[in-house]
Motif scaffolding. Structure first.
Motif, mmCIF file in Angstrom:
data_model
loop_
_atom_site.group_PDB
_atom_site.id
_atom_site.type_symbol
_atom_site.label_atom_id
_atom_site.label_comp_id
_atom_site.label_asym_id
_atom_site.label_seq_id
_atom_site.Cartn_x
_atom_site.Cartn_y
_atom_site.Cartn_z
ATOM 1 N N VAL A 1 -13.930 8.943 18.840
ATOM 2 C CA VAL A 1 -14.471 9.718 17.718
ATOM 3 C C VAL A 1 -14.147 9.004 16.410
ATOM 4 N N SER A 2 -15.140 8.854 15.549
ATOM 5 C CA SER A 2 -14.901 8.200 14.264
ATOM 6 C C SER A 2 -14.253 9.170 13.283
ATOM 7 N N PHE A 3 -13.419 8.620 12.414
ATOM 8 C CA PHE A 3 -12.748 9.453 11.400
ATOM 9 C C PHE A 3 -13.775 10.162 10.512
ATOM 10 N N VAL A 4 -14.923 9.511 10.265
ATOM 11 C CA VAL A 4 -15.931 10.132 9.388
ATOM 12 C C VAL A 4 -16.420 11.466 9.957
ATOM 13 N N LYS A 5 -16.336 11.636 11.284
ATOM 14 C CA LYS A 5 -16.807 12.895 11.895
ATOM 15 C C LYS A 5 -15.846 14.063 11.671
ATOM 16 N N VAL A 6 -14.596 13.778 11.339
ATOM 17 C CA VAL A 6 -13.623 14.866 11.122
ATOM 18 C C VAL A 6 -13.159 14.918 9.666
ATOM 19 N N GLN A 7 -13.669 13.987 8.885
ATOM 20 C CA GLN A 7 -13.149 13.794 7.524
ATOM 21 C C GLN A 7 -13.394 14.976 6.602
ATOM 22 N N HIS A 8 -14.399 15.827 6.929
ATOM 23 C CA HIS A 8 -14.733 16.933 6.026
ATOM 24 C C HIS A 8 -13.592 17.952 5.918
ATOM 25 N N HIS A 9 -12.693 17.982 6.885
ATOM 26 C CA HIS A 9 -11.571 18.925 6.760
ATOM 27 C C HIS A 9 -10.207 18.203 6.728
ATOM 28 N N ILE A 10 -10.253 16.889 6.501
ATOM 29 C CA ILE A 10 -9.007 16.121 6.349
ATOM 30 C C ILE A 10 -9.061 15.389 5.012
ATOM 31 N N LYS A 11 -8.242 15.829 4.077
ATOM 32 C CA LYS A 11 -8.276 15.236 2.737
ATOM 33 C C LYS A 11 -7.120 14.247 2.585
ATOM 34 N N THR A 12 -7.416 13.029 2.156
ATOM 35 C CA THR A 12 -6.373 12.012 2.022
ATOM 36 C C THR A 12 -6.068 11.739 0.550
ATOM 37 N N THR A 13 -4.795 11.602 0.249
ATOM 38 C CA THR A 13 -4.379 11.282 -1.123
ATOM 39 C C THR A 13 -3.378 10.135 -1.081
ATOM 40 N N PRO A 14 -3.702 9.013 -1.719
ATOM 41 C CA PRO A 14 -2.762 7.886 -1.709
ATOM 42 C C PRO A 14 -1.601 8.101 -2.678
ATOM 43 N N LEU A 15 -0.451 7.571 -2.309
ATOM 44 C CA LEU A 15 0.708 7.551 -3.207
ATOM 45 C C LEU A 15 0.859 6.117 -3.716
ATOM 46 N N TYR A 16 0.714 5.951 -5.019
ATOM 47 C CA TYR A 16 0.842 4.622 -5.613
ATOM 48 C C TYR A 16 2.233 4.462 -6.205
ATOM 49 N N HIS A 17 2.756 3.269 -6.167
ATOM 50 C CA HIS A 17 3.989 2.940 -6.879
ATOM 51 C C HIS A 17 5.073 3.996 -6.639
ATOM 52 N N VAL A 18 5.540 4.010 -5.410
ATOM 53 C CA VAL A 18 6.542 4.997 -5.009
ATOM 54 C C VAL A 18 7.726 4.971 -5.974
ATOM 55 N N GLY A 19 8.152 6.136 -6.378
ATOM 56 C CA GLY A 19 9.228 6.244 -7.366
ATOM 57 C C GLY A 19 8.693 6.657 -8.723
ATOM 58 N N THR A 20 7.360 6.542 -8.932
ATOM 59 C CA THR A 20 6.785 6.951 -10.218
ATOM 60 C C THR A 20 6.208 8.362 -10.137
ATOM 61 N N GLN A 21 6.151 8.908 -8.923
ATOM 62 C CA GLN A 21 5.582 10.241 -8.750
ATOM 63 C C GLN A 21 6.577 11.144 -8.024
ATOM 64 N N VAL A 22 6.353 12.440 -8.170
ATOM 65 C CA VAL A 22 7.129 13.415 -7.419
ATOM 66 C C VAL A 22 6.136 14.462 -6.909
ATOM 67 N N MET A 23 6.356 14.938 -5.683
ATOM 68 C CA MET A 23 5.502 16.010 -5.175
ATOM 69 C C MET A 23 6.216 17.332 -5.406
ATOM 70 N N VAL A 24 5.493 18.285 -5.960
ATOM 71 C CA VAL A 24 6.061 19.601 -6.226
ATOM 72 C C VAL A 24 5.219 20.634 -5.480
ATOM 73 N N VAL A 25 5.897 21.483 -4.701
ATOM 74 C CA VAL A 25 5.204 22.492 -3.898
ATOM 75 C C VAL A 25 5.663 23.869 -4.354
ATOM 76 N N HIS A 26 4.691 24.727 -4.607
ATOM 77 C CA HIS A 26 5.002 26.078 -5.074
ATOM 78 C C HIS A 26 4.207 27.080 -4.231
ATOM 79 N N PRO A 27 4.813 28.224 -3.884
ATOM 80 C CA PRO A 27 4.128 29.157 -2.984
ATOM 81 C C PRO A 27 2.773 29.640 -3.513
ATOM 82 N N LYS A 28 2.630 29.726 -4.819
ATOM 83 C CA LYS A 28 1.330 30.181 -5.361
ATOM 84 C C LYS A 28 0.459 28.999 -5.794
ATOM 85 N N ALA A 29 1.075 27.954 -6.349
ATOM 86 C CA ALA A 29 0.295 26.847 -6.928
ATOM 87 C C ALA A 29 -0.054 25.768 -5.907
#
Ligand SMILES: [Zn+2]
Ligand SMILES: [Zn+2]
Length: 327
Positions: A127-155
């Motif tokens: 199965v090609s990734f393009v066939k399942v891609q509509h419900h799999i969203k990818t986000t690249p992390l550039y330059h590790v150490g310059t970003q932080v991920m913040v998770v909030h129950p509402k946001a």
């Protein structure tokens, strides 16, 4: 946060390095490759959070379906097969109404989208990734150490610039997450550190602000000649550190230096110098039996005792598939 009930919990679904194994002599620690689940009340309702999708992601995905959890966020340490291969056969990848979000490092033009587009297509996979891609969203992390991920129950999940994040926290100001502003005290904050490994690889530090609990996942990280200050800061005071201790010291010295994996003695040194409270040894060698992994754990305990950790036998353990740990 009101009505805070439980502290962060980590469940290990894969603790083997390099390749999955099945062997009667390795039943106790298990044979799935790297995958773990982080549970926190900071996650938005209905969401699960995983790190890596080694072969352990297949049973994790099945367990989430039993809980009727259709939304899963995955953060990747790197793209070696033992950290990705489970995505291809996990139910969440193929059920159209699921929502899968993937974050991972991007370097030299290769990030999560490129990896899965290239690996998931004929003749490598039916199965090609393009066939399942509509419900799999990818986000690249550039330059590790310059970003932080913040998770909030509402946001939900947000990537912020690390300097802006630190400034807002220092000024006791709320964080801007999407359209709203929220206090950091309600968030799960995920900090990143680049490990010592042949590929661009990230260690994640999970700070559950409402409870003050901290978990650091440091896998695919090789011994460093000294202990870098930024590494120790990254691990500083963790309630739980899970670290790659794949090789016995003798094997490392004579055969495997440069392969990108660590020794139990080095794990104990990182634990002691950073003030981490508990240490789990992981990324077990595919040739290691349960008795071999027991030896790795004893090597870490021994080194920790030499360094003055008196209760090393209680606070250092071997990571095993399906082990759940209250952070
Ligand atoms: Zn690995
Ligand atoms: Zn690796």
């Amino acid at each position: 946060m009101q009505n805070w009930r439980n502290e962060m919990k980590v469940t290990l679904f894969g603790t083997r390095g390099s390749t999955p194994i099945s062997d009667a002599r390795s039943i106790r620690y298990g044979g799935n490759t790297t995958c773990l689940r982080v549970e926190s009340e900071c996650l938005p309702s209905g969401w699960a959070l995983a790190v890596d999708t080694g072969s352990g992601f297949v049973p994790l995905s099945r367990a989430l379906l039993v809980e009727k959890i259709m939304k899963v966020g995955v953060i990747y340490t790197h793209w070696h097969h033992d950290h990705t291969q489970g995505l291809f056969l996990a139910p969440h990848t193929f059920i159209p109404m699921t929502d899968v979000r993937i974050w991972g490092p991007k370097e030299h033009g290769v990030g999560p989208l490129e990896v899965f587009r290239d690996l998931m297509k004929p003749p490598l996979f039916p199965v090609s990734f393009v066939k399942v891609q509509h419900h799999i969203k990818t986000t690249p992390l550039y330059h590790v150490g310059t970003q932080v991920m913040v998770v909030h129950p509402k946001a939900g999940f947000h990537l912020l610039d690390i300097h802006r994040y630190r400034q807002r926290v220092a000024e006791h100001k709320q964080l801007k997450l999407g359209d709203g502003h929220y206090p950091v005290e309600e968030c799960l904050v995920i900090l990143m550190y680049k490990t010592e490994h042949p590929e661009y690889t990230v260690s994640y530090r999970f700070e559950e602000k409402p409870t003050g609990r901290t978990f650091v996942f440091l896998t695919d990280h090789e011994n460093t000649a000294s202990l870098p200050r930024d590494l120790l800061e990254h691990v500083r005071g963790a309630d739980l550190l899970i670290q790659d201790g794949q090789y016995a010291n003798e094997v490392y010295m004579t055969q495997t230096a440069g392969f990108g994996h660590g020794t139990p003695e080095y794990c104990a040194e990182v634990m002691k110098e950073s003030g981490a409270v508990r240490l789990g040894i992981t990324h077990h060698d595919p040739s290691a039996t349960d008795a071999d992994v027991d030896s790795r754990v004893r090597e870490a305990q021994q080194r920790a005792m030499e360094l003055g950790v008196s209760d090393a036998e209680h606070c250092i353990f071997g990571c095993a598939d399906y082990l759940a740990i209250e952070v």
